[in-house]
Motif scaffolding. Structure first.
Motif, PDB file in Angstrom:
ATOM      1  N   ILE A 215       0.844  -1.255   0.111  1.00 18.58           N
ATOM      2  CA  ILE A 215       0.074  -0.012   0.069  1.00 18.58           C
ATOM      3  C   ILE A 215       0.719   1.230   0.212  1.00 18.58           C
ATOM      4  N   MET A 216       0.646   2.082  -0.914  1.00 23.19           N
ATOM      5  CA  MET A 216       1.424   3.332  -1.050  1.00 23.19           C
ATOM      6  C   MET A 216       0.446   4.398  -0.564  1.00 23.19           C
ATOM      7  N   ILE A 217       0.847   5.640   0.073  1.00 23.82           N
ATOM      8  CA  ILE A 217       0.005   6.841   0.021  1.00 23.82           C
ATOM      9  C   ILE A 217       0.843   8.153  -0.448  1.00 23.82           C
ATOM     10  N   ASP A 218       2.046   8.697   0.154  1.00 23.84           N
ATOM     11  CA  ASP A 218       2.669   9.785  -0.458  1.00 23.84           C
ATOM     12  C   ASP A 218       3.524   9.234  -1.482  1.00 23.84           C
ATOM     13  N   GLY A 219       4.098   8.118  -1.434  1.00 26.93           N
ATOM     14  CA  GLY A 219       5.157   7.743  -2.498  1.00 26.93           C
ATOM     15  C   GLY A 219       6.518   8.581  -2.340  1.00 26.93           C
ATOM     16  N   THR A 220       6.801   9.098  -1.130  1.00 27.09           N
ATOM     17  CA  THR A 220       8.042   9.858  -0.936  1.00 27.09           C
ATOM     18  C   THR A 220       8.525   9.514   0.164  1.00 27.09           C
ATOM     19  N   GLY A 221       8.334   8.440   0.903  1.00 24.56           N
ATOM     20  CA  GLY A 221       9.168   7.999   2.013  1.00 24.56           C
ATOM     21  C   GLY A 221       8.709   8.631   3.477  1.00 24.56           C
ATOM     22  N   MET A 222       7.543   9.266   3.269  1.00 25.92           N
ATOM     23  CA  MET A 222       7.177   9.985   4.482  1.00 25.92           C
ATOM     24  C   MET A 222       6.001   9.158   5.468  1.00 25.92           C
ATOM     25  N   CYS A 223       5.183   8.554   4.682  1.00 22.00           N
ATOM     26  CA  CYS A 223       4.022   8.260   5.472  1.00 22.00           C
ATOM     27  C   CYS A 223       4.419   6.712   5.984  1.00 22.00           C
ATOM     28  N   GLY A 224       5.172   6.006   5.513  1.00 18.68           N
ATOM     29  CA  GLY A 224       5.434   4.703   6.166  1.00 18.68           C
ATOM     30  C   GLY A 224       4.658   3.461   5.645  1.00 18.68           C
ATOM     31  N   GLY A 225       3.577   3.997   4.869  1.00 16.60           N
ATOM     32  CA  GLY A 225       2.526   2.938   4.286  1.00 16.60           C
ATOM     33  C   GLY A 225       3.109   1.652   3.585  1.00 16.60           C
ATOM     34  N   CYS A 226       4.357   2.086   2.946  1.00 18.53           N
ATOM     35  CA  CYS A 226       4.758   0.988   2.102  1.00 18.53           C
ATOM     36  C   CYS A 226       5.853   0.231   2.850  1.00 18.53           C
ATOM     37  N   ARG A 227       5.957   0.099   3.918  1.00 22.61           N
ATOM     38  CA  ARG A 227       7.006  -0.465   4.780  1.00 22.61           C
ATOM     39  C   ARG A 227       6.883  -2.074   4.300  1.00 22.61           C
ATOM     40  N   ARG A 235      12.286  -1.374   4.925  1.00 25.89           N
ATOM     41  CA  ARG A 235      12.720  -0.459   3.670  1.00 25.89           C
ATOM     42  C   ARG A 235      11.214  -0.033   3.425  1.00 25.89           C
ATOM     43  N   PHE A 236      11.370   0.938   2.430  1.00 25.11           N
ATOM     44  CA  PHE A 236      10.073   1.869   2.202  1.00 25.11           C
ATOM     45  C   PHE A 236      10.396   1.583   0.605  1.00 25.11           C
ATOM     46  N   ALA A 237       9.320   0.874   0.047  1.00 29.70           N
ATOM     47  CA  ALA A 237       9.050   0.360  -1.398  1.00 29.70           C
ATOM     48  C   ALA A 237       9.276   1.632  -2.415  1.00 29.70           C
ATOM     49  N   CYS A 238       8.844   2.863  -1.789  1.00 27.18           N
ATOM     50  CA  CYS A 238       8.323   3.925  -2.784  1.00 27.18           C
ATOM     51  C   CYS A 238       9.989   4.507  -2.838  1.00 27.18           C
ATOM     52  N   VAL A 239      10.657   4.422  -1.870  1.00 29.71           N
ATOM     53  CA  VAL A 239      12.035   5.480  -2.206  1.00 29.71           C
ATOM     54  C   VAL A 239      13.266   4.226  -2.260  1.00 29.71           C
TER      55      VAL A 239
END
Ligand code: NAD
Ligand code: FES
Length: 279
Positions: A215-227, A235-239
């Protein structure tokens, strides 16, 4: 605002949409994605940039209509507009010439695989492409992938096209034969498929790259959703991704996190269905 130049249905609920986005088209690399908002204040959805034409200033998005926002996106006609496109985001696919590579796409994941496979072929790799789905109508991009693949092997679960069964059966045959065995494997698709591919290649010690879709929200490493957990580390998938070494991915953790909002999504889908029926 970003103009929709074409909108084509490739398979049930799966659209190929070409959108004008010159700044993204100019710099995007294989493996990167964009965050799209259909309307002001709308939901942000991460979509792989399937292709780009820097001269025409367009990018190609493959969109599966699974929720309210993606249904709105696929309904935009040619000449209509998408409100926001932020990108390119994510780390590009690490491309080098390994010699022989296998690119494995499961279902809708084939759309994400396409730019990776194309970049690998452009770098001089001999690409064997394996794509699979439940039945013939959901097999996508076979001709496009065949255009640069040494061979394209298709599987369907019901046997309506190509070999009957899963993509992993074909990959296993390649791995067993030293003449066809790939030096690297790239796999994109449902979590159980990527896990199965990684387990298959592990004993052969063949480098295996998977593209994760948390799940991604901001896509910039800020929200932690894509942990995600890679080799036991966060790791964060978006960054840091979305591509990672498949032998290090904690697939159980990924599968658990992907179901976090399932109940909520079901409730929304039910409400939408009720309001459509009432209208
Ligand atoms: P699906 O479930 O129909 O599977 C497609 C093919 O993948 C199957 O025909 C089979 O060949 C292979 N496969 C599936 N499970 C397998 C297993 N256990 N072992 C070996 N091979 C297996 O796929 P679908 O319905 O098109 O895909 C939907 C899923 O893909 C969603 O969960 C979506 O989130 C995910 N997806 C992932 C990405 C990504 O970037 N990784 C991109 C798009 C979609
Ligand atoms: Fe928010 Fe990755 S989407 S940290």
């Amino acid at each position: 605002m970003y103009e929709v130049k074409s909108n084509e249905m490739l398979a049930p609920n799966l659209h190929k949409i070409v959108v004008t986005a010159p700044r993204v088209a100019a710099v995007r690399k294989a493996g990167q994605f964009a965050i799209v908002r259909v309307e002001k204040g709308g939901e942000r959805i991460p979509l792989t940039i399937g292709d780009a034409d820097p001269l025409a200033g367009t990018i190609t998005l493959f969109v599966q209509a699974v929720g309210a926002t993606t249904r709105k996106l696929v309904a935009i006609p040619v000449g209509g507009h998408v409100r926001d496109i932020a990108g390119p985001l994510g780390v590009p696919t690490h491309i080098e010439n390994w010699g022989r590579v296998a690119c494995v796409g499961g279902g809708v994941g084939t759309a994400v695989l396409y730019p990776m496979a194309k970049a690998l072929a452009d770098a001089g790799n001999e690409v064997t492409t394996i794509i699979g789905g439940r039945s013939k109508p959901v097999i996508i991009l076979a001709d496009e992938l065949s255009a640069f693949s040494q061979q394209t092997l298709i599987t369907t679960e019901d046997g309506s096209l190509g070999r009957k069964g899963f993509v992993t059966a074909v990959l296993e045959d390649l791995l067993k034969d030293s003449k066809s065995s790939p030096m690297s494997v790239f796999a994109v698709g449902p979590v159980p498929m990527m896990r199965a591919v990684a387990e298959l290649t592990r004993p052969y010690q063949v480098k295996t790259i998977v593209s994760l879709n948390p799940i991604m929200i901001d896509g910039t490493g800020m929200c932690g959703g894509c942990r995600v957990l890679i080799g036991g580390e966060v790791r964060f998938a978006c960054v840091d991704g979305p591509e990672f070494d498949g032998h290090l991915v904690d697939f159980n953790n990924l599968a658990d996190r992907l179901t976090t909002y399932r109940e909520h999504e079901c409730r929304i889908a039910l409400k939408e269905k009720e309001s459509r029926e009432a209208a």
